[in-house]
Scaffold this motif. Structure first.
Motif, short mmCIF file in Angstrom:
data_model
loop_
_atom_site.label_atom_id
_atom_site.label_comp_id
_atom_site.label_asym_id
_atom_site.label_seq_id
_atom_site.Cartn_x
_atom_site.Cartn_y
_atom_site.Cartn_z
N GLU A 1 -1.80 7.40 -16.92
CA GLU A 1 -0.89 6.75 -15.96
C GLU A 1 -1.28 7.09 -14.52
O GLU A 1 -1.25 6.25 -13.64
CB GLU A 1 0.55 7.17 -16.25
CG GLU A 1 1.57 6.49 -15.34
CD GLU A 1 3.00 6.85 -15.70
OE1 GLU A 1 3.87 6.72 -14.81
OE2 GLU A 1 3.25 7.24 -16.86
N VAL A 2 -1.67 8.34 -14.31
CA VAL A 2 -2.10 8.76 -12.97
C VAL A 2 -3.37 8.02 -12.56
O VAL A 2 -3.50 7.54 -11.43
CB VAL A 2 -2.32 10.29 -12.93
CG1 VAL A 2 -2.84 10.71 -11.55
CG2 VAL A 2 -1.04 11.02 -13.26
N LEU A 3 -4.31 7.94 -13.50
CA LEU A 3 -5.57 7.27 -13.19
C LEU A 3 -5.36 5.78 -12.91
O LEU A 3 -5.97 5.22 -12.00
CB LEU A 3 -6.56 7.46 -14.36
CG LEU A 3 -7.01 8.89 -14.62
CD1 LEU A 3 -7.89 8.96 -15.86
CD2 LEU A 3 -7.75 9.45 -13.41
N ALA B 1 4.92 -6.69 -11.15
CA ALA B 1 5.93 -7.02 -10.12
C ALA B 1 5.34 -6.86 -8.73
O ALA B 1 5.62 -7.65 -7.81
CB ALA B 1 7.16 -6.13 -10.30
N GLN B 2 4.52 -5.82 -8.56
CA GLN B 2 3.90 -5.58 -7.25
C GLN B 2 2.94 -6.70 -6.88
O GLN B 2 2.97 -7.22 -5.75
CB GLN B 2 3.17 -4.23 -7.29
CG GLN B 2 2.67 -3.76 -5.94
CD GLN B 2 1.95 -2.43 -6.05
OE1 GLN B 2 1.51 -2.04 -7.13
NE2 GLN B 2 1.84 -1.72 -4.93
N LEU B 3 2.10 -7.12 -7.84
CA LEU B 3 1.15 -8.21 -7.58
C LEU B 3 1.87 -9.52 -7.36
O LEU B 3 1.44 -10.35 -6.54
CB LEU B 3 0.16 -8.32 -8.75
CG LEU B 3 -0.83 -7.17 -8.91
CD1 LEU B 3 -1.71 -7.39 -10.14
CD2 LEU B 3 -1.72 -7.04 -7.67
N ASP C 1 -5.26 1.30 -9.02
CA ASP C 1 -4.53 0.22 -8.33
C ASP C 1 -4.41 0.49 -6.84
O ASP C 1 -4.51 -0.43 -6.02
CB ASP C 1 -3.13 0.06 -8.95
CG ASP C 1 -3.18 -0.50 -10.36
OD1 ASP C 1 -4.21 -1.12 -10.70
OD2 ASP C 1 -2.21 -0.33 -11.12
N LEU C 2 -4.23 1.77 -6.47
CA LEU C 2 -4.18 2.13 -5.05
C LEU C 2 -5.52 1.84 -4.38
O LEU C 2 -5.57 1.29 -3.27
CB LEU C 2 -3.82 3.61 -4.89
CG LEU C 2 -3.89 4.17 -3.46
CD1 LEU C 2 -2.93 3.42 -2.53
CD2 LEU C 2 -3.59 5.66 -3.46
N ASN C 3 -6.61 2.20 -5.04
CA ASN C 3 -7.94 1.92 -4.49
C ASN C 3 -8.17 0.42 -4.32
O ASN C 3 -8.77 -0.03 -3.34
CB ASN C 3 -9.02 2.52 -5.39
CG ASN C 3 -9.00 4.04 -5.40
OD1 ASN C 3 -8.43 4.65 -4.51
ND2 ASN C 3 -9.59 4.64 -6.42
N THR C 4 -7.69 -0.36 -5.30
CA THR C 4 -7.82 -1.82 -5.21
C THR C 4 -7.06 -2.35 -4.00
O THR C 4 -7.58 -3.19 -3.26
CB THR C 4 -7.28 -2.48 -6.50
OG1 THR C 4 -8.02 -2.00 -7.61
CG2 THR C 4 -7.40 -3.99 -6.41
N LEU D 1 0.83 -1.21 0.00
CA LEU D 1 0.00 0.00 0.00
C LEU D 1 0.87 1.25 0.00
O LEU D 1 0.57 2.24 -0.70
CB LEU D 1 -0.92 -0.01 1.23
CG LEU D 1 -2.10 0.96 1.22
CD1 LEU D 1 -3.00 0.70 0.03
CD2 LEU D 1 -2.90 0.81 2.52
N ILE D 2 1.94 1.21 0.75
CA ILE D 2 2.87 2.34 0.76
C ILE D 2 3.49 2.54 -0.63
O ILE D 2 3.62 3.66 -1.12
CB ILE D 2 3.97 2.12 1.82
CG1 ILE D 2 3.35 2.18 3.23
CG2 ILE D 2 5.07 3.16 1.69
CD1 ILE D 2 4.33 1.83 4.34
N ILE D 3 3.83 1.41 -1.25
CA ILE D 3 4.40 1.48 -2.61
C ILE D 3 3.38 2.06 -3.59
O ILE D 3 3.71 2.88 -4.46
CB ILE D 3 4.87 0.09 -3.05
CG1 ILE D 3 6.06 -0.36 -2.19
CG2 ILE D 3 5.28 0.09 -4.52
CD1 ILE D 3 6.50 -1.79 -2.44
N SER D 4 2.12 1.63 -3.47
CA SER D 4 1.08 2.14 -4.36
C SER D 4 0.86 3.64 -4.16
O SER D 4 0.65 4.39 -5.14
CB SER D 4 -0.24 1.39 -4.12
OG SER D 4 -0.12 0.03 -4.50
N GLU D 5 0.91 4.09 -2.92
CA GLU D 5 0.77 5.52 -2.65
C GLU D 5 1.95 6.29 -3.25
O GLU D 5 1.79 7.38 -3.81
CB GLU D 5 0.66 5.75 -1.15
CG GLU D 5 -0.65 5.26 -0.54
CD GLU D 5 -0.68 5.39 0.98
OE1 GLU D 5 0.40 5.55 1.57
OE2 GLU D 5 -1.78 5.31 1.56
N GLN D 6 3.14 5.70 -3.10
CA GLN D 6 4.33 6.32 -3.68
C GLN D 6 4.21 6.39 -5.20
O GLN D 6 4.59 7.38 -5.83
CB GLN D 6 5.57 5.52 -3.28
CG GLN D 6 6.87 6.08 -3.80
CD GLN D 6 8.05 5.21 -3.42
OE1 GLN D 6 7.91 4.23 -2.71
NE2 GLN D 6 9.23 5.56 -3.90
#
Length: 436
Positions: A189-191, A402-404, A196-199, A166-171
């Motif tokens: 890209e922002v959207l 990579a995150q998933l 992904d952050l909301n998910t 979650l921290i990575i997604s916020e970053q």
């Protein structure tokens, strides 16, 4: 990393430290101890055992004599008319008569075809059955508590992994926004980063809900206030040295369900012995001491008193009961045969369960080792991907993949450890060897 993001991470770390200090860290040993003290099923089984212990006595079996005290006091007022042999007639109204008798009486069955001794042995076997049932209740409860506890450890590990991602997604959202601001990224890209952050936030909330509900479940198993908050230890350690031969030996000698079936067979043998005892005579002795007195206002004796010791013996023998004796013996033999079948069935079921669970245990240990390597690889890949994304040389989809991969690898690892621990607990539970 921006100042805003650094501040959020610092607040998160400080909040985590504060919560860790505020909450009780509950170990699995402490949880088991609380369950043994509070759990309702264990308390019920303990009380049932106390009942069996109180019933396993010589008196309950009928071996000891019975001694009774008796007292009777009778009074009457009558109108009498007596015609004597000499022809005289005597009449009186309101004649008072009274009698008082009291004493003690003893009765003792000295032989009943050894039925009483078989009954006493049955009562002792019933006590052993209660001990086996108590052990089974303890093993079941402790197993359930340990499984729920390590499920919480697994969920806590998954929460930690989700916290990191979650921290990575916020970053990532902040980086995408900065790149969009300076014209190096599109609004898309922002959207995508925000979606992904909301998910990830949704996954976190679902996991937190499950974690809180499992805490309530554990508090219920511990029979304590459901609102008590606590933390569990951060890691699951699996005993990887279990041997199938040793487990099978312990199951044969220590499993309380199998022991209960063997005790039931012994009880069936004793019940058949009691049935056969009816073919023999029952011999009993009686004794007592009585004191009596009576008074009458009319008659040859105005008052009388007696006291003395009495004794005797008797015997009974059933000569014919409509062939019920033969029928009862046949029923007893069938019940004994069923008890033997139940033992064989239980042995086979336990053997099958131990072997299949052991194979699952070996597979889970192998998977646990594999997933440890997978998580290390996924973490290294994620670290490299984050740095590449920060400098803008990889696309968003590669970053998210990579995150998933890291999230899934962490979840699989914690689940593999939990499944391996679950197999260990079940095997030790079957062998009657849980550390209590």
């Amino acid at each position: 990393m921006g100042i805003k993001m650094r501040l959020r991470i610092l607040i998160f770390i400080m909040g985590s430290v504060f919560c860790a200090e505020a909450q009780e860290v509950l170990t699995v040993q402490e949880a088991v101890k609380i369950a043994l003290d509070n759990n309702y099923q264990i308390k019920t089984a303990q009380n049932e055992l106390k009942i069996d212990e109180l019933g396993a006595t010589l008196g309950q079996a009928g071996i000891l004599p019975t001694l009774d005290a008796n007292l009777s006091d009778n009074n009457s007022i009558q109108n009498l008319s007596q015609l004597r042999n000499d022809g005289t007639l005597q009449e009186r109204d309101n004649v008072k008569n009274s009698s008082l008798n009291y004493g003690v009486a003893l009765e003792w069955t000295v032989f009943d075809g050894l039925r009483m001794f078989a009954n006493f042995e049955q009562l002792k076997e019933t006590k052993k059955l209660g001990e086996a049932e108590l052990k089974q209740a303890i093993l079941t409860t402790v197993g359930e508590v340990m499984i729920t506890y390590y499920d919480l450890v697994q969920q806590q590990q998954q929460l930690s992994a989700l916290d990191s991602t979650l921290i990575i997604s916020e970053q990532r959202v902040e980086l995408a926004q900065n790149r969009f601001t300076i014209g190096k990224a599109s609004k898309l890209e922002v959207l995508n980063a925000q979606v992904d952050l909301n998910t990830d936030q949704t996954l976190m909330q679902r996991q937190q809900e499950l974690y809180k509900n499992t805490k309530i479940q554990l508090n219920e198993q511990l029979a304590r206030d459901l609102k008590i908050d606590f933390k569990v230890v951060p890691e699951i350690f699996v005993d990887q040295k279990l041997a199938l031969d040793e487990l099978e030996t312990k199951v044969a000698s220590e499993n309380p369900q199998l022991q209960a079936e063997k005790i039931n067979k012994r009880i069936s043998e004793l019940e058949l012995k009691q049935i056969k005892a009816a073919r023999y005579p029952s011999i009993f002795v009686t004794s007592g001491y009585n004191i009596g007195s009576s008074k009458s206002e009319l008659g040859f004796a105005i008052s009388s008193e007696s006291r003395g010791f009495n004794y005797g013996f008797g015997a009974t023998l059933n000569l014919f009961d409509g062939f019920n004796q033969n029928r009862n013996e046949k029923i007893g033999k069938v019940a004994l045969e069923n008890a033997e079948i139940a033992i064989a069935q239980q042995e086979q079921a336990l053997s099958s369960l131990v072997n299949t669970t052991y194979q699952t245990y070996l597979t889970n240990i192998s998977l646990m080792e594999l997933e440890e390597r997978n998580e290390a690889i996924a973490k290294e890949n994620l670290d490299i991907t984050v740095e590449k994304y920060r400098i803008g040389i990889i696309p968003t989809i590669e970053f998210r993949t990579a995150q998933l991969n890291y999230i899934n690898a962490s979840v699989r690892l914690s689940n593999a450890k939990f499944q391996a621990k679950l197999s260990e607990i079940v095997l030790k539970q079957l062998a009657g060897d849980l550390e209590i």
